[in-house]
Every structure is written in C-alpha cells, then in structure tokens.
Motif scaffolding. Structure first.
Motif, PDB file in Angstrom:
ATOM      1  N   ASN A  45      53.427  35.227  44.909  1.00 51.17           N
ATOM      2  CA  ASN A  45      52.904  36.495  44.418  1.00 51.17           C
ATOM      3  C   ASN A  45      53.467  36.831  43.045  1.00 51.17           C
ATOM      4  OD1 ASN A  45      50.880  37.784  45.733  1.00 51.17           O
ATOM      5  ND2 ASN A  45      52.179  38.987  47.076  1.00 51.17           N
TER       6      ASN A  45
ATOM      7  N   LYS B 109      49.521  38.834  53.460  1.00 54.66           N
ATOM      8  CA  LYS B 109      48.997  39.224  54.762  1.00 54.66           C
ATOM      9  C   LYS B 109      50.030  40.035  55.538  1.00 54.66           C
ATOM     10  CE  LYS B 109      44.940  37.323  54.479  1.00 54.66           C
ATOM     11  NZ  LYS B 109      43.736  38.157  54.425  1.00 54.66           N
TER      12      LYS B 109
ATOM     13  N   THR C 276      49.134  45.471  51.203  1.00 58.64           N
ATOM     14  CA  THR C 276      47.955  44.672  51.547  1.00 58.64           C
ATOM     15  C   THR C 276      46.681  45.519  51.542  1.00 58.64           C
ATOM     16  OG1 THR C 276      49.294  43.190  52.910  1.00 58.64           O
ATOM     17  CG2 THR C 276      46.919  43.184  53.295  1.00 58.64           C
TER      18      THR C 276
ATOM     19  N   LYS D  74      46.030  36.349  49.722  1.00 57.84           N
ATOM     20  CA  LYS D  74      46.393  35.221  50.574  1.00 57.84           C
ATOM     21  C   LYS D  74      47.893  35.190  50.849  1.00 57.84           C
ATOM     22  CE  LYS D  74      42.639  32.190  48.981  1.00 57.84           C
ATOM     23  NZ  LYS D  74      42.329  30.925  48.266  1.00 57.84           N
ATOM     24  N   CYS D  75      48.664  35.696  49.858  1.00 60.10           N
ATOM     25  CA  CYS D  75      50.124  35.669  49.986  1.00 60.10           C
ATOM     26  C   CYS D  75      50.694  36.993  50.461  1.00 60.10           C
ATOM     27  CB  CYS D  75      50.761  35.307  48.640  1.00 60.10           C
ATOM     28  SG  CYS D  75      50.163  33.771  47.931  1.00 60.10           S
TER      29      CYS D  75
ATOM     30  N   GLU E 219      43.373  44.945  49.203  1.00 65.04           N
ATOM     31  CA  GLU E 219      42.015  44.762  49.732  1.00 65.04           C
ATOM     32  C   GLU E 219      41.053  45.771  49.129  1.00 65.04           C
ATOM     33  OE1 GLU E 219      42.634  45.130  53.883  1.00 65.04           O
ATOM     34  OE2 GLU E 219      43.174  43.013  54.184  1.00 65.04           O
TER      35      GLU E 219
ATOM     36  N   LYS F   2      42.286  37.953  44.950  1.00 66.55           N
ATOM     37  CA  LYS F   2      42.072  37.148  46.151  1.00 66.55           C
ATOM     38  C   LYS F   2      43.277  36.252  46.425  1.00 66.55           C
ATOM     39  CE  LYS F   2      37.002  36.925  46.097  1.00 66.55           C
ATOM     40  NZ  LYS F   2      35.827  36.041  45.891  1.00 66.55           N
ATOM     41  N   GLU F   3      43.838  35.649  45.359  1.00 65.86           N
ATOM     42  CA  GLU F   3      45.014  34.802  45.531  1.00 65.86           C
ATOM     43  C   GLU F   3      46.212  35.608  46.032  1.00 65.86           C
ATOM     44  OE1 GLU F   3      45.334  31.505  45.270  1.00 65.86           O
ATOM     45  OE2 GLU F   3      43.165  31.440  45.030  1.00 65.86           O
TER      46      GLU F   3
END
Length: 766
Positions: free
Chosen positions: A399, A553, A558, A550-551, A562, A546-547
């Motif tokens: 991140n 979650k 978060t 992924k890191c 989103e 988006k990347e």
C-alpha cells in the motif's frame, strides 16, 4: 578714481562732484579736490549749489576748489588720471567691474568647494562600514564617484587664468591667494580620502573572506539522505578542506597584516583589531566544524548502512511472502517447506543484528537530522511489524508503495500541466511569437485548451497537497477523493471539449508556433500528446485505487477506498457518456432539460406496434435495427450511430436522432422468450413495443436495473403527491383510480402513469 588712489592708505586723494560727496566716500578722507565746470552757466549753477549746500562741505578735511584741469594736474600726476581728465591712464570702468565680479564669483566658488569637501569628508567619517560584500562594493563605488566629481581645482584655475588681465595686479594676487587656499583644502581632503579609500578596500577584502567562509560553513549542516549521498559528502568535505587551506593561509596573512597596521598606529585601530580577532576565530571555527562534520558524516554513514540493511531485509520479506504460491501450501510437505523458508528469513534478522539500529540511533540522536530520525522510526516500525505480523506488513508495505507512486505521478502530472499552460497557452500572448501564430488559432485558446487551467489550479493548490498529507497513512487516501468529489467533475467539461480541441489541432498542429514552443520546452512529444494527460490521469486513479483495495481488505479505510473507487468510476462513466452525448444530432429539444444522462450504449432493436401496415409490422418484427440508446431521467432516445472519417484520421462517431420515449409512459418486461439477452421496452400500454437485445447479460441487467430505478423513483414521487392530495380531498382514492399496468404471466413488468396522474393505482408483477 584711480587704482593708486584706492591703494594708498596713508594719503588718499580723491576727485568727485560735490553733490555726491557724502554718499560716495563713507571712509576717512585726507583731501577733497573739486573741479568747477568750464562753462559760465554751469559754473554759476555750481556756485549757487555750493552756497545752498554749504553745510554739506563742513568736513574735517580740506576742500580745494579747482578752476581747470591744469590746476588738477598740479595735485595729481597725469599718469594716474584717465583721458577725460587730461591723463594717460588706460582704464575701462566696465571691464574693471567685469573682472571684479569674476573675482568675487571665484571666491564664492572656492568657498563652496571647500564646504563641499568638508561636508563630504564629514559624511565619509560618519559612514558605518557594511557587513556584506555587495553593500561594501556599492559604498566603495559611490564614494569613489563622488570623489571624482569634486576634483575641480585645476579646471577652476584654467577658467580664472582665462578671465584675468595681467595688468590688474591686485586681481591676480587675489586669485592666486584663493587658489592656494583651495589647493590646501584639496590636499588635506586627498590625504583623508586616501586613508578612507584604503579602509574601504580593506573592509571589502574582509567581507569577501567572511562570505567565503560563511558559504563554506553553510554546507556543513547536511548529513545526507542515503549511503551514496553521505559518501559523496565525505568526499566533498575532503575536497573542501584541501581548497580551504589556501583561504586559511590567506586569512592568517590578513590577520598578520592587521597586526602590522595596529603596530604602526593606523588611524582605524579600533576597527582593525576586532577584524583580526574575527579572522582568527573564523579560521578556528572552520577547523573545528570540519572535524565535527567528519565525525557526524561517519556516524551518519554507519546509520544509513544499517537503514539499508533493514530496508533490504523488509523488502526480501515482502517478496518472500508474496511469492508463496497457494498451491504449494495444499500439501503438508509444501506448507512445511514454506514455513521453514519464513523461519530462516526471520532468523536472518538476528544474525545481521538488525535490531541494533535502534541502539545506534539512540546513541547518535543529537547529531541526526529530523529527516533521518523519521526514516529510522519508520524502518523500525516496519521491522517490528514484519516480525509480529508478516502478512499485515506485506499488505501495508505494498500500500505504501502504491501511495508513493500515486504522489510521485501526481507531482509529475502537475508539472506537465504547468508546462502546457506556461509553455503553450501563455505563449499565445507572447509578442515575440505572435507572428508565428496561424490564423486558424487566433482567439481559439479556450477551444484548444478547454478548462485545463482550472484543472491545473485544482491539482496544484488542493489535491496534490492533500495526497501528500496522506503519505504516511495510505489507507486514508480514499477520503481525499470523497472530499473532492464535486471538484473532480471538472474532467467532464474538459472531455466534452476534447473533440473540438482535436479538430482545431488537426488544422494548425504542424505550425511553426507549436514547433517553437516545443523546442523551448525541450518536450519530446508534441502538444496533442500532453492534452491527453487529463483523460489518462482520471483513468489512472481508478487503477491505483483498485490495487490499494486488494491490499486493504477488512482494514481501516477500506470502506472509504471502495466509495472513492465508485466515485472515480462514476466520473469516468459520466465523462464517457458525455463524450457520446455531444455527438447527438437532429434532436430539436434541449438535452439539458432531460435530466442526467444515466446510460448509453448500442443495441439491436425490433419494433412491434399495434398501429401501422401489417407488412411493415412483419418486416420490423424480423429485421433488427442498430440503435444507440441514451437513457435520461425524463426520456429515452433512440439514435442511429454513424461513423465519420475526417481527413484520414480516426473515425469519430455521431448519433442521428430517430425517436424518443417519455419515461413517464414507459414500461419494461425483463424476460423475453427465445433470448436471455433480450428485454422489452413498451410505451402507452403496449401501443409501441421495442424488443432490445443487449450485447451481454451484464449489460442487460445493468440497463434493466437502471430503468427500474428511474421508474420506481417516479412512482414514489407520484405516490407522495397522491397521498398529499388525498388528505385534502373528500374523494376516496378508489373513486379515481385507474389501472395502468397489464400483467403478463411469467413476466416482470413495470409501468408508470401515462400522464403522471395523481390519483392512481400502480401494479408491478414479478
């Protein structure tokens, strides 16, 4: 009256007409000679006047009345009388007045010059010496220029020599005396000036030396940001010490010279002695600072090497964790092997004594810069995190890398926007380049660049700074996008103008104006490539978000990430939709009155209308039409897509308007027999039916869902109005209801009131 009469103070002999006697000779007189007129009438008048003014002649000096010039010659020699009195003296009274005036003016000039020299000397003596090189230079130049202007003695002497008559001895003597006074004043001033000038030159030398040492010492505060830089600084320090040796020796010589001046009783002893002390102090300070700097850099080098070791260890850990294949852990042997790899990696930290970095930083904390302290703190936190929770650290590390890339690319983006505005847009107003501007570009700046200045100002003043503030907490970057959701809408306006900008560029992009601008900026790509940067940037945001998701979650931030991703995707969709909307042609109304553009896309469309010729109906039923649909809040547009070619460039689509349906009279049927990708849009109770075939199931579901949202929102709005009116009306709702939906078994249908009637009943079957 002759000159000899005026010079002879022991025996003053004068001649004057009797009626001017008192006023003309205020001083002491020894003898008064009165020459009577030669004519009888004038003599008679003179006698009468003498009797009338007898009291005026009651003087303490004798008065002799002369009847002729021969009587006058008996008292005064002819060589001392002018021609009109029978003498031989060559005398011009006007010339004498002229010379006398010149002498008096010269005397005033000498006096004012002496005063100027004295005042200038006073100013020099009271001037405080500056403390920097430039001010000392300026003072030296200013004083020298003033001194040169005051060197006027020789020039004045030439003027006086030209105007004096050699026969007039008294005037000549006076001029020489005045010149002697001026020479004496000037010599005294020149002596003072020499001392002052020397003092200024010495001061300038001292200030140069001080400045060199200050600049030298200024570079001694840096401790480096990495191993290579620290090693480079150590090399620079050695070079600096070698170069400074000459300056140190020169400083010592200056100090010794100052000591000699003090011993010779120099006039500025009080000024020289502190400078000598200061010179020696600076030399000592330099030597001490150089030694101290060498120690600091040596310690800094050791710490940076430790930082690099820990960094390398952490990165190796991230790579090790990220490279563990999931399939490998499906068996016991694979899982044990992976675990052994991780254990060996964790043990390597103890072998390399990486934990000693903290002890090392505590030991040298006093000499470390704030930047190094921050880096040590960060790397220690990462080291502890990866030992305690390897998986979490791996995600956090990735991140951080994504966040750093986001910030660095944002800075580059801002720099590129700035270069476009300053190198191209501003150049359109440059008088030096105006002759290169093609006629097709005149007054077209806003067409070519759109609202690019607005985008640059937003990113440079606001968005970049907010991203930089989130550098240490990448999980919170989503709030930056959410906070600036409205401002990011400026990209829609830019993209809407892009076709006009591209068309203008095709007309004038090869002009000498743009070539010259590109040359000045040293850009490898032409302007049109840089004008694509905003479009590319808004797309880049969603990829990075988006990347990061992924890191991240189930971690802090978060939800914000989103939502930020959804915001950016919505902006991209709006931009994409608006690009298609501006290509609609043939629609007579105002598209802005239709509400927000919600969806757009190409479909196969069949029509089935109750009205119309049977053969036309059959043809329409079996032959699909290619239509591009635009869904607004208030209306659905059917257009025909046309590909147009412009001067050999890429085809730019346009959409020819064909038909429209008001959403207040639309219904939908989700499932159509024979093809799962088809759905129905019907109008006015199925008077008009449009069977729409989507290119995929995903597209179908998206469109059906969006149409349902529009119809449901209108349904709820009508129900709210209906309930409000029913409270104010004596009629019951059932007395004025009308069923507007026809139910078809097995179909999902929904339709709104045809003309937005208020008292109505809605039916939706599933």
């Amino acid at each position: 009256m002759s000159q000899n009469c005026r010079r002879n103070k022991s025996k003053l002999v004068c001649f004057i007409f009797f009626h001017d006697l008192k006023g003309s000779f205020p001083g002491n007189l020894q003898l008064v000679l009165v020459l009577k007129p030669s004519r009888l009438l004038q003599r008679a008048i003179a006698d009468v006047s003498m009797r009338l003014h007898r009291d005026d002649f009651k003087l303490k000096v004798p008065i002799v009345m002369l009847n002729s010039l021969s009587d006058l010659h008996g008292y005064i020699d002819k060589g001392q009388l002018t021609c009109d009195l029978g003498g031989t003296l060559d005398y011009c009274h006007s010339q004498w007045i002229h010379h006398r005036t010149a002498i008096e003016n010269f005397a005033l000039t000498v006096k004012s010059t002496a005063q100027m020299l004295q005042q200038f000397g006073t100013d020099l003596a009271e001037t405080e010496l500056p403390n920097d090189v430039q001010c000392t230079k300026d003072l030296l130049i200013t004083h020298t220029e003033k001194h040169d202007k005051l060197q006027v003695a020789q020039h004045i002497y030439k003027i006086v020599s030209h105007i004096l008559n050699p026969d007039e001895v008294e005037n000549q003597t006076t001029a020489e005396r005045l010149l002697a006074q001026l020479d004496e004043t000037e010599n005294a001033f020149e002596q003072f000036w020499s001392r002052h000038h020397l003092k200024l030159e010495q001061c300038l030398q001292l200030r140069h030396f001080e400045q060199d040492f200050r600049e030298t010492l200024l570079g001694l505060s840096d401790t480096g940001d990495c191993v290579a830089q620290v090693e480079h600084l150590l090399g620079d320090l050695k070079t600096l010490e070698d170069k400074a040796q000459e300056s140190l020796e020169k400083a010592q010589l200056h100090a010794q010279h100052g000591d000699q001046l003090i011993q010779s009783n120099h006039y500025a002893v009080d000024s020289i002695r502190p400078k000598c002390v200061e010179l020696r102090r600076i030399c000592d300070d330099f030597s001490n600072e150089a030694k101290k700097k060498h120690d600091i850099l040596t310690k800094s080098l050791e710490i940076h090497k430790r930082i690099d070791e820990v960094n390398q260890w952490c990165e190796s850990g991230v790579y090790l964790l990220a490279s563990q294949a999931v399939d490998r852990c499906q068996t016991q042997e694979g899982a044990e092997a992976a675990l052994q790899d991780i254990e060996r990696y964790m043990n390597s930290a103890k072998e390399q004594q990486l934990s000693h970095l903290k002890d090392l930083s505590n030991q040298y904390e006093i000499v470390l810069s704030e930047w190094i302290k921050v880096q040590i703190k960060r790397i220690i936190v990462e080291y502890i995190c990866i030992q305690s929770n390897p998986k979490f650290f791996c995600m956090h590390f990735l991140n951080s890398h994504i966040m750093n890339e986001l910030i660095e690319t944002e800075r580059l983006y801002v720099e590129e926007l700035q270069s476009i505005i300053e190198g191209y847009a501003a150049a359109l107003d440059d008088p030096e380049l105006i002759y290169l501007i093609p006629p097709s570009l005149e007054n077209k700046k806003e067409v070519l660049f759109g609202n690019l200045p607005e985008i640059y100002e937003f990113h440079q003043k606001t968005f970049l700074k907010e991203l930089e503030n989130s550098a240490e907490k990448p999980e919170l970057v989503g709030t930056c996008f959410l906070k600036r959701k409205e401002e990011l809408q400026i990209y829609e306006k830019y993209c809407q103008n892009k076709p006009r900008s591209e068309a203008l560029w095709r007309q004038c992009g090869d002009s000498m104006f743009f070539q010259e601008c590109q040359k000045r900026l040293d850009h490898k790509l032409s302007l049109d490539a840089y004008l694509l940067k905003p479009v590319q940037r808004i797309t880049k945001y969603q990829l990075m978000l988006k990347e990061m998701l992924k890191c991240s979650k189930n971690s802090e931030g978060t939800a914000e990430l989103e939502e930020a991703l959804a915001t950016v995707l919505d902006i991209i969709k709006s931009v994409n939709d608006s690009m298609h909307q501006i290509a609609i042609t043939g629609f007579e109304g105002d598209l802005n009155d239709l509400g927000k553009l919600l969806m757009q896309g190409s479909f196969n469309v069949w029509t089935d209308h109750k009205k119309g010729h049977s053969k036309v109906k059959d043809l329409a039923r079996f032959k699909p039409m290619q239509r591009h649909l635009f869904l607004y809040h208030k209306m659905l547009l059917f257009c025909k897509k046309r590909e147009e070619t412009s001067d050999g460039h890429e085809k730019s689509p346009s959409y020819s308007f064909k038909h429209s349906l008001k959403m207040s009279s639309v219904g939908i049927t989700e499932n159509v027999k024979g093809d799962i990708k088809k759905f129905e849009i019907w109008y006015n109770g199925r008077e008009e039916v449009y069977i729409v075939q989507a290119p995929s199931m995903e597209v179908k579901h998206t469109w059906v869902s969006e149409i349902r949202k529009v119809l449901t929102s209108q349904l709820e709005a009508c129900r709210g109005i209906s309930e409000q009116i029913s409270l104010n009306s004596p009629l019951t709702q059932t007395q004025s209801t009308k069923k507007l939906v026809t139910n078809y078994p097995g179909e999902n249908t929904i339709q709104l009131p045809r003309k937005a009637k208020i008292n109505c009943e809605f039916t939706m079957t599933t």
